[in-house]
Design an enzyme around this catalytic site. Structure first.
Site, PDB file in Angstrom:
ATOM      1  N   LYS A  22     -15.214   2.913 -14.972  1.00 43.03           N
ATOM      2  CA  LYS A  22     -14.188   3.952 -14.823  1.00 43.03           C
ATOM      3  C   LYS A  22     -12.826   3.328 -14.490  1.00 43.03           C
ATOM      4  O   LYS A  22     -11.814   3.673 -15.089  1.00 43.03           O
ATOM      5  CB  LYS A  22     -14.590   4.925 -13.706  1.00 43.03           C
ATOM      6  CG  LYS A  22     -13.472   5.866 -13.271  1.00 43.03           C
ATOM      7  CD  LYS A  22     -13.905   6.819 -12.181  1.00 43.03           C
ATOM      8  CE  LYS A  22     -13.649   6.346 -10.773  1.00 43.03           C
ATOM      9  NZ  LYS A  22     -12.243   6.347 -10.339  1.00 43.03           N
ATOM     10  N   ASN A  23     -12.833   2.417 -13.523  1.00 38.32           N
ATOM     11  CA  ASN A  23     -11.554   1.882 -13.049  1.00 38.32           C
ATOM     12  C   ASN A  23     -10.910   0.888 -14.011  1.00 38.32           C
ATOM     13  O   ASN A  23      -9.773   0.464 -13.797  1.00 38.32           O
ATOM     14  CB  ASN A  23     -11.710   1.241 -11.661  1.00 38.32           C
ATOM     15  CG  ASN A  23     -11.862   2.299 -10.580  1.00 38.32           C
ATOM     16  OD1 ASN A  23     -11.760   3.502 -10.859  1.00 38.32           O
ATOM     17  ND2 ASN A  23     -12.108   1.864  -9.361  1.00 38.32           N
ATOM     18  N   ARG A  92      -5.936  10.740  -9.144  1.00 38.45           N
ATOM     19  CA  ARG A  92      -4.788   9.935  -8.724  1.00 38.45           C
ATOM     20  C   ARG A  92      -4.398   8.885  -9.759  1.00 38.45           C
ATOM     21  O   ARG A  92      -3.237   8.494  -9.860  1.00 38.45           O
ATOM     22  CB  ARG A  92      -5.101   9.216  -7.413  1.00 38.45           C
ATOM     23  CG  ARG A  92      -5.172  10.082  -6.201  1.00 38.45           C
ATOM     24  CD  ARG A  92      -5.482   9.210  -5.010  1.00 38.45           C
ATOM     25  NE  ARG A  92      -4.696   7.984  -5.041  1.00 38.45           N
ATOM     26  CZ  ARG A  92      -3.475   7.867  -4.578  1.00 38.45           C
ATOM     27  NH1 ARG A  92      -2.880   8.892  -4.019  1.00 38.45           N
ATOM     28  NH2 ARG A  92      -2.828   6.723  -4.664  1.00 38.45           N
ATOM     29  N   CYS A 116      -5.142  12.585  -0.071  1.00 39.63           N
ATOM     30  CA  CYS A 116      -6.471  12.793  -0.623  1.00 39.63           C
ATOM     31  C   CYS A 116      -7.469  12.542   0.487  1.00 39.63           C
ATOM     32  O   CYS A 116      -7.115  12.033   1.544  1.00 39.63           O
ATOM     33  CB  CYS A 116      -6.715  11.930  -1.852  1.00 39.63           C
ATOM     34  SG  CYS A 116      -7.287  10.299  -1.508  1.00 39.63           S
ATOM     35  N   ARG A 121      -2.799   7.384   1.012  1.00 38.89           N
ATOM     36  CA  ARG A 121      -2.648   6.716  -0.290  1.00 38.89           C
ATOM     37  C   ARG A 121      -1.276   6.929  -0.950  1.00 38.89           C
ATOM     38  O   ARG A 121      -1.164   7.594  -1.982  1.00 38.89           O
ATOM     39  CB  ARG A 121      -3.759   7.142  -1.238  1.00 38.89           C
ATOM     40  CG  ARG A 121      -5.120   6.737  -0.735  1.00 38.89           C
ATOM     41  CD  ARG A 121      -6.223   7.134  -1.661  1.00 38.89           C
ATOM     42  NE  ARG A 121      -6.439   6.212  -2.758  1.00 38.89           N
ATOM     43  CZ  ARG A 121      -7.443   6.352  -3.620  1.00 38.89           C
ATOM     44  NH1 ARG A 121      -8.272   7.342  -3.528  1.00 38.89           N
ATOM     45  NH2 ARG A 121      -7.593   5.481  -4.596  1.00 38.89           N
ATOM     46  N   PRO A 122      -0.246   6.353  -0.376  1.00 38.56           N
ATOM     47  CA  PRO A 122       1.078   6.487  -0.983  1.00 38.56           C
ATOM     48  C   PRO A 122       1.203   5.677  -2.282  1.00 38.56           C
ATOM     49  O   PRO A 122       0.311   4.890  -2.612  1.00 38.56           O
ATOM     50  CB  PRO A 122       2.007   5.899   0.086  1.00 38.56           C
ATOM     51  CG  PRO A 122       1.151   4.978   0.886  1.00 38.56           C
ATOM     52  CD  PRO A 122      -0.247   5.514   0.825  1.00 38.56           C
ATOM     53  N   VAL A 123       2.315   5.895  -3.019  1.00 37.74           N
ATOM     54  CA  VAL A 123       2.568   5.129  -4.250  1.00 37.74           C
ATOM     55  C   VAL A 123       3.914   4.401  -4.160  1.00 37.74           C
ATOM     56  O   VAL A 123       4.531   4.100  -5.169  1.00 37.74           O
ATOM     57  CB  VAL A 123       2.516   6.024  -5.519  1.00 37.74           C
ATOM     58  CG1 VAL A 123       1.081   6.439  -5.824  1.00 37.74           C
ATOM     59  CG2 VAL A 123       3.404   7.244  -5.386  1.00 37.74           C
ATOM     60  N   ASP A 124       4.353   4.123  -2.917  1.00 37.24           N
ATOM     61  CA  ASP A 124       5.655   3.489  -2.717  1.00 37.24           C
ATOM     62  C   ASP A 124       5.770   2.132  -3.416  1.00 37.24           C
ATOM     63  O   ASP A 124       6.844   1.758  -3.891  1.00 37.24           O
ATOM     64  CB  ASP A 124       5.940   3.330  -1.206  1.00 37.24           C
ATOM     65  CG  ASP A 124       4.835   2.575  -0.495  1.00 37.24           C
ATOM     66  OD1 ASP A 124       3.651   2.927  -0.683  1.00 37.24           O
ATOM     67  OD2 ASP A 124       5.140   1.610   0.238  1.00 37.24           O
ATOM     68  N   ASP A 304     -15.201   0.398  -2.434  1.00 37.11           N
ATOM     69  CA  ASP A 304     -15.965   1.376  -3.220  1.00 37.11           C
ATOM     70  C   ASP A 304     -17.484   1.201  -3.079  1.00 37.11           C
ATOM     71  O   ASP A 304     -18.243   1.994  -3.634  1.00 37.11           O
ATOM     72  CB  ASP A 304     -15.567   1.302  -4.706  1.00 37.11           C
ATOM     73  CG  ASP A 304     -14.197   1.933  -4.959  1.00 37.11           C
ATOM     74  OD1 ASP A 304     -13.651   2.575  -4.049  1.00 37.11           O
ATOM     75  OD2 ASP A 304     -13.676   1.770  -6.080  1.00 37.11           O
ATOM     76  N   ILE A 326      -9.418  -0.959   4.040  1.00 39.99           N
ATOM     77  CA  ILE A 326      -8.515  -0.539   2.949  1.00 39.99           C
ATOM     78  C   ILE A 326      -8.006   0.891   3.144  1.00 39.99           C
ATOM     79  O   ILE A 326      -6.811   1.152   3.049  1.00 39.99           O
ATOM     80  CB  ILE A 326      -9.216  -0.623   1.570  1.00 39.99           C
ATOM     81  CG1 ILE A 326      -9.850  -2.007   1.364  1.00 39.99           C
ATOM     82  CG2 ILE A 326      -8.258  -0.263   0.445  1.00 39.99           C
ATOM     83  CD1 ILE A 326      -8.937  -3.098   0.926  1.00 39.99           C
ATOM     84  N   ARG A 396     -17.107  12.693 -11.491  1.00 39.21           N
ATOM     85  CA  ARG A 396     -15.839  12.012 -11.806  1.00 39.21           C
ATOM     86  C   ARG A 396     -16.097  10.538 -12.118  1.00 39.21           C
ATOM     87  O   ARG A 396     -15.331   9.936 -12.863  1.00 39.21           O
ATOM     88  CB  ARG A 396     -14.879  12.106 -10.613  1.00 39.21           C
ATOM     89  CG  ARG A 396     -14.271  13.476 -10.417  1.00 39.21           C
ATOM     90  CD  ARG A 396     -13.184  13.388  -9.364  1.00 39.21           C
ATOM     91  NE  ARG A 396     -12.403  12.190  -9.562  1.00 39.21           N
ATOM     92  CZ  ARG A 396     -11.913  11.424  -8.590  1.00 39.21           C
ATOM     93  NH1 ARG A 396     -12.084  11.737  -7.340  1.00 39.21           N
ATOM     94  NH2 ARG A 396     -11.212  10.351  -8.877  1.00 39.21           N
TER      95      ARG A 396
END
Ligand code: UD1
Length: 416
Positions: A22-23, A92, A116, A121-124, A304, A326, A396
């Protein structure tokens, strides 16, 4: 809402084929935005997230023709550069369209993902990286709006190792003007799979798999065919399930070299592991031994796989410490495991699990993707029936999980 009902206590036995990752699939699908030519992806897993990403790309104007296990994407008619909130909030990884869109079209509008279940979980880092490459970025009405005439190569240092951050910037840099160096980059095998696909499309990338990736931008990328790598988390989940139930299974079409820390921990728990070509065989007799786990970026132990090892430790001989470095809120499975009789204490990012002789089935609720996998493992071990609610999380990220587990002898059924 669908549920899974499991009658526990049966050791898993037999063979199972591992699906595409998936990833790796999600970022590589986004690479189709980088070219007007056809990108044919094979070994794509049949997952809800893959369906969501396909729909998002189609909304942007990418043609996506599916056959069994593969989709051919063609981005010659892309006319919409927006990833709406509805899509990003359910997945995401939709943030991965940002880099390719701004690199090829000079314009992108992507909803901020928001919080979430497993943390803020920022995206900075994605945003700062694109700014360093010359993009102008405004945050308006919950959207990231990025613009650039043509991105320019830059030296970018990640304060925190970010997998999708590395992937987004690697894709953006592939079409930028000049050389980009990503430092403290993610070394995950899925980053390498994306780099392999981008190279097949004509990108100039070196250093993927190390913490310094160098990308020399090119004017244009072309079409390619790429086979998605096997899913190491699905592989690890089946192996832990077999170890926890005292079973004996063989995984086909997987790779041991991307699972080193997981295999080491399983061996420490007492499993016999044999690797031959693309197969991994695991055999466990008796009760597993408790194993300490500390998550960290690759090549260390993957976050994970943390929840699945927590399930194993619940019934193991001895006590184990599980440290999550993490994500700040990734112990939500703990209270569900306690409902099955597990003994777990949590203090901050550390859990202490005291193995119990046996657990008993109960109704539990899945809170996120890997927590769901952990509850499935616990249900396979617990005596009597375990019912897992909210399994849409599982769909998912795990392809046909109940049929694969049934094939291994588990008594599992979906309640619709
Ligand atoms: C990816 C994986 C996910 C896995 C995670 C960590 C995909 C689609 N998802 O998620 O399954 O659990 O890696 O291995 O590949 N961070 C920031 N700012 C940013 C980006 C990240 O502070 O801009 C932080 C995060 O909050 C987290 C850490 O960095 O604490 C690592 O996150 P990251 O590697 O980015 O996770 P994802 O790429 O979202």
């Amino acid at each position: 809402m669908q549920k899974l009902a499991i009658q526990g206590g049966i050791p898993l036995r037999g063979e199972v084929r591992i699906s595409g990752a998936k990833n790796a699939a999600l970022p590589i699908m986004c690479a189709s935005l980088l070219t007007a030519d056809a990108l044919r992806l094979t070994n794509l897993p049949d997952l809800h997230d893959v369906g969501t990403m396909r729909k998002l790309l189609q909304q942007m104007g990418v043609a996506a023709d599916a056959a069994t296990g593969e989709i051919t994407f063609r981005g010659d008619k892309v006319d919409n550069w927006e990833a709406p909130y509805d899509m990003v909030k359910t997945m995401r990884a939709a943030i991965l369209v940002l880099g390719p869109l701004v690199a090829r079209f000079g314009d992108a509008k992507v909803s901020l993902p928001g919080g979430c279940a497993i943390g803020s979980r920022p995206v900075d880092l994605h945003i700062k990286g694109l700014q360093a490459m010359g993009a102008e970025i405004a945050i308006e009405h919950g959207y990231i709006h990025a613009k650039a005439k043509r991105l320019k190569g830059a030296r970018i240092f990640f304060d925190i190792v970010s997998v999708t951050g590395t992937e987004n910037l690697m894709m953006a840099a592939a079409l930028a003007d000049g050389v980009t160096v990503l430092e403290n980059a993610a070394r995950e095998p899925e980053v390498v799979d994306l780099a392999n696909c981008l190279r097949a499309m004509g990108a100039r990338i070196t250093g993927d798999g190390t913490d310094t990736i160098t990308i020399t931008g090119v004017e244009k990328l072309h079409g390619a065919t790429h086979r998605i790598m096997p899913d190491r988390i699905e592989s690890g989940t089946f192996l832990v399930a077999a170890a926890a139930t005292g079973g004996s299974i063989t995984l086909r079409e997987t790779r041991a070299d991307i699972l080193e820390t997981v295999l080491e921990k399983l061996a420490e728990a007492g499993a016999q592991i044999k690797v031959a070509g693309d197969t991994i065989h695991l055999e466990m007799s008796g009760r597993p031994k408790a194993v300490n786990v500390r998550t960290a970026p690759h090549p260390a132990f993957p976050t994970d796989m943390q929840a699945q090892f927590m399930a194993l430790n619940c019934i193991a001989d001895g006590s184990a410490m599980v440290v999550e470095t993490i994500f700040e809120n990734r112990f939500m499975h703990v209270q569900e495991l306690r409902r099955l009789g597990a003994q777990i204490d949590v203090e901050g990012n550390t859990s202490v699990v005291r193995g119990v002789g046996h657990m008993e089935g109960a109704t539990v609720m899945a809170t996120d993707l890997r927590a769901s996998a952990c509850l499935v493992i616990a249900g396979l071990v617990a005596q009597g029936e375990t019912v897992i609610d909210r399994i849409y999380h599982l769909d998912r990220g795990y392809e046909h999980i109940e049929s694969k587990l049934s094939q291994l002898g588990a008594n599992i059924r979906r309640i619709k």
